[in-house]
Design a protein around this motif. Structure first.
Motif: not given
Ligand SMILES: Nc1ncnc2c1ncn2[C@@H]1O[C@H](COP(=O)(O)OP(=O)(O)OP(=O)(O)O)[C@@H](O)[C@H]1O
Ligand SMILES: [Mg+2]
Length: 367
Positions: A173, A302-303, A329
């Motif tokens: 993240g 996650g990004g 994401r």
């Protein structure tokens, strides 16, 4: 008798149903908050920030609106992120922010939500968890299930919930990296470290200030990362971007050119630390589990997983096959929403005992 009970008698159950929105899945991250509603998909995707009036403390904007002001605040305004490294840092503002997003996620007439599944990082403390529950209560959610990020990420990345072999998921993240080994939808081992993609932004800011004499804003640093940063040798090392900010010595507006090669050297130490975390977690696994993971590799969510060259870097460093989940994401929120289709698993893996937050009569029409 409760408000819902009384109202139910007055207006009848069908009308009452409209007042209560359906089940929600909430992934409140340090960078963005995502809410999916069962049957409607992702309905909220906004930055986790609030703008506050410094004089009277009032919240004047939340999410996208507050993000627009960040770095260019008026004199009396400050934009803050109430969640830092995946946990509640500012309780009052977290409550206000969640309430705002949950209202947005509700449709039409609804004022209540039957239930929500919320993700928490694997090493969340009791105090942090209670803060999230209190925030959910403020947002008028009747029941909350707290699920570890790793479980949500695995399901959202397509790992079958009845899988007898282990899988490993790494969620990168903005503020945290969560590593989890999963079997049949349950956690075998997990670990959360307070390092994430926004550490690259901070390293870029630090480097420019110290070596190039330019102070830049957080948003400029993030843009620079998105455009130039890479976890492997950049294909065009001389590609450059002109960044603007404030000259450290004179205090006047200024600009410098920064190349992909320079951003790469800034990125590498952060990525290396993330790889070390993953490696150290993997070494703690039982041999059978390690064997499954050796065979199947790692899944990234996650990004932060979108960083150029990251799967290749981890593949080389860890000697494992690495793949990025579709729309990484959204993997966690997607996985949380899918848990509604697996009620037994949901009950088994929830960290909270389907925590009843408000009058439970609202759950009388659970399907
Ligand atoms: N294409 C991209 N390349 C590199 N980084 C990206 C890309 N897209 C998003 N990111 C980074 O991913 C991070 C956001 O990821 P995500 O939304 O998963 O974080 P979060 O869930 O809010 O944070 P956390 O889980 O740590 O609380 C940001 O730092 C953002 O800059
Ligand atoms: Mg996250």
């Amino acid at each position: 008798m409760s408000f819902i009970g009384k109202t139910g008698r007055l207006i009848g159950l069908t009308a009452l149903r409209q007042l209560v929105s359906d089940s929600m899945a909430i992934d409140m991250g340090s960078a963005s908050t995502l809410i999916a509603v069962r049957g409607r998909g992702v309905v909220v995707d906004e930055p986790s920030v609030v703008a506050v009036n410094k004089v009277n403390g009032e919240v004047i904007a939340v999410g996208i609106e507050a993000h627009k002001m960040q770095g260019r605040e008026a004199r009396d305004v400050t934009v803050i992120a109430p969640l830092v490294d995946g946990v509640v840092a500012d309780f009052e503002r977290t409550k206000t922010m969640l309430d705002h997003f949950v209202r947005k996620a509700r449709s039409g007439l609804s004022h209540f939500s039957r239930r929500a599944i919320m993700s928490v990082i694997s090493e969340v403390t009791q105090v942090e968890q209670r803060a999230l529950l209190a925030a959910a209560e403020e947002a008028r959610i009747t029941r909350v299930y707290m699920i570890e990020e790793g479980q949500g990420a695995a399901i959202g990345a397509g790992v079958p919930v009845h899988d007898e072999h282990a899988a490993a998921v790494v969620d990168i993240g903005a503020g945290t990296t969560n590593v989890a080994a999963i079997i049949s939808g349950s956690i075998i081992a997990s670990r959360a470290e307070r390092i994430g993609s926004s550490d690259i932004d901070l390293a870029i800011m630090d480097r420019l200030r110290r070596h190039r004499g330019l102070t830049i804003g957080v948003q400029t640093a993030e843009r620079l990362k998105l455009e130039l940063s890479s976890a492997i040798e950049p294909e065009e090392p001389n590609k450059k971007i002109n960044v603007r900010g404030r000259d450290v010595q004179t205090g006047s507006p200024g600009a410098v050119d920064i190349t992909a090669a320079e951003v790469y050297t800034i990125t590498l130490p952060i990525i290396r630390r993330i790889a070390e975390e993953v490696r150290s977690m993997l070494t703690e696994l039982a041999p059978e589990v390690a064997g499954d993971i050796y065979e199947r590799g790692l899944i990234l969510t996650g990004g932060g997983a979108l960083l150029e060259g990251l799967p290749q870097y981890l593949q080389r460093e860890l000697d494992l096959v690495v793949r990025v989940a579709d729309d990484p994401r959204f993997a966690i929120v997607r996985g949380l929403a899918q848990l509604y289709e697996e009620p037994l698993l949901l009950r088994r893996v929830s960290r909270t005992e389907a925590h009843p937050l408000m009058d439970t009569e609202a759950t009388a029409f659970e399907t």
